[in-house]
Design a protein around this motif. Structure first.
Motif, PDB file in Angstrom:
ATOM      1  N   ALA A  35       0.829  -1.210   0.000  1.00 57.25           N
ATOM      2  CA  ALA A  35       0.000   0.000   0.000  1.00 57.25           C
ATOM      3  C   ALA A  35       0.861   1.257   0.000  1.00 57.25           C
ATOM      4  O   ALA A  35       0.490   2.268  -0.602  1.00 57.25           O
ATOM      5  N   GLN A  36       2.010   1.212   0.652  1.00 57.88           N
ATOM      6  CA  GLN A  36       2.876   2.390   0.719  1.00 57.88           C
ATOM      7  C   GLN A  36       3.569   2.677  -0.609  1.00 57.88           C
ATOM      8  O   GLN A  36       3.828   3.840  -0.927  1.00 57.88           O
ATOM      9  N   VAL A  37       3.869   1.644  -1.388  1.00 58.82           N
ATOM     10  CA  VAL A  37       4.543   1.882  -2.666  1.00 58.82           C
ATOM     11  C   VAL A  37       3.554   2.176  -3.787  1.00 58.82           C
ATOM     12  O   VAL A  37       3.940   2.725  -4.817  1.00 58.82           O
ATOM     13  N   LEU A  66      -2.009   5.765  10.868  1.00 57.71           N
ATOM     14  CA  LEU A  66      -0.966   5.418   9.910  1.00 57.71           C
ATOM     15  C   LEU A  66       0.396   5.313  10.572  1.00 57.71           C
ATOM     16  O   LEU A  66       1.195   4.439  10.222  1.00 57.71           O
ATOM     17  N   GLY A  67       0.662   6.181  11.525  1.00 59.09           N
ATOM     18  CA  GLY A  67       1.924   6.095  12.258  1.00 59.09           C
ATOM     19  C   GLY A  67       2.060   4.768  12.978  1.00 59.09           C
ATOM     20  O   GLY A  67       3.122   4.139  12.964  1.00 59.09           O
ATOM     21  N   GLY A  68       0.982   4.317  13.599  1.00 67.13           N
ATOM     22  CA  GLY A  68       0.997   3.024  14.280  1.00 67.13           C
ATOM     23  C   GLY A  68       1.179   1.870  13.326  1.00 67.13           C
ATOM     24  O   GLY A  68       1.931   0.928  13.586  1.00 67.13           O
ATOM     25  N   VAL A  69       0.506   1.934  12.171  1.00 64.56           N
ATOM     26  CA  VAL A  69       0.596   0.857  11.186  1.00 64.56           C
ATOM     27  C   VAL A  69       1.992   0.807  10.566  1.00 64.56           C
ATOM     28  O   VAL A  69       2.602  -0.266  10.471  1.00 64.56           O
ATOM     29  N   ILE A  70       2.527   1.942  10.173  1.00 68.88           N
ATOM     30  CA  ILE A  70       3.825   1.978   9.495  1.00 68.88           C
ATOM     31  C   ILE A  70       4.951   1.538  10.427  1.00 68.88           C
ATOM     32  O   ILE A  70       5.871   0.839  10.016  1.00 68.88           O
ATOM     33  N   THR A  71       4.883   1.920  11.693  1.00 68.56           N
ATOM     34  CA  THR A  71       5.935   1.565  12.646  1.00 68.56           C
ATOM     35  C   THR A  71       5.671   0.244  13.355  1.00 68.56           C
ATOM     36  O   THR A  71       6.534  -0.255  14.064  1.00 68.56           O
ATOM     37  N   ALA A  72       4.470  -0.307  13.172  1.00 72.90           N
ATOM     38  CA  ALA A  72       4.025  -1.538  13.851  1.00 72.90           C
ATOM     39  C   ALA A  72       3.911  -1.350  15.357  1.00 72.90           C
ATOM     40  O   ALA A  72       3.872  -2.315  16.111  1.00 72.90           O
ATOM     41  N   LEU A  73       3.842  -0.114  15.814  1.00 74.02           N
ATOM     42  CA  LEU A  73       3.690   0.148  17.244  1.00 74.02           C
ATOM     43  C   LEU A  73       2.259  -0.050  17.714  1.00 74.02           C
ATOM     44  O   LEU A  73       1.982  -0.016  18.905  1.00 74.02           O
ATOM     45  N   ASP A  74       1.338  -0.278  16.789  1.00 79.40           N
ATOM     46  CA  ASP A  74      -0.057  -0.496  17.167  1.00 79.40           C
ATOM     47  C   ASP A  74      -0.382  -1.974  17.380  1.00 79.40           C
ATOM     48  O   ASP A  74      -1.487  -2.322  17.766  1.00 79.40           O
TER      49      ASP A  74
END
Length: 95
Positions: A35-37, A66-74
């Motif tokens: 999804a990011q590319v 999105l910050g949580g998803v991209i960093t996997a911190l969620d």
């Protein structure tokens, strides 16, 4: 036979549990990377996608998600207890 081991090898239990816990995380990583590319591809459909996505980025909730998803911190792993931090990463703290 040694305690907790069958023939000197770990049983299927811990390996199966780890796979069940980590495999969905890996699938999610691959999905999110795709999804990011996608917005980097040229074309009018992608231009429209970037425009819509840019309009969503003004919302704090979207940026937090999105910050949580991209960093996997969620990611939250199953936990045995009821504490809200169980199964999560330890939050930043001043020492």
């Amino acid at each position: 036979m040694e305690s907790g081991r069958a023939g000197g090898r770990a049983g299927a239990g811990p390996t199966g549990l780890m796979h069940a816990e980590r495999h969905p995380v890996g699938e999610r990583l691959l999905h999110n990377t795709g999804a990011q590319v996608a917005p980097a591809r040229p074309g009018p459909q992608t231009d429209a996608l970037r425009d819509v996505f840019s309009s969503l980025m003004v919302f704090d909730e979207v940026n937090e998600y999105l910050g949580g998803v991209i960093t996997a911190l969620d990611i939250r792993y199953p936990a045995a207890g009821d504490h809200p931090l169980e199964g999560r990463r330890l939050p930043d703290a001043d020492l």
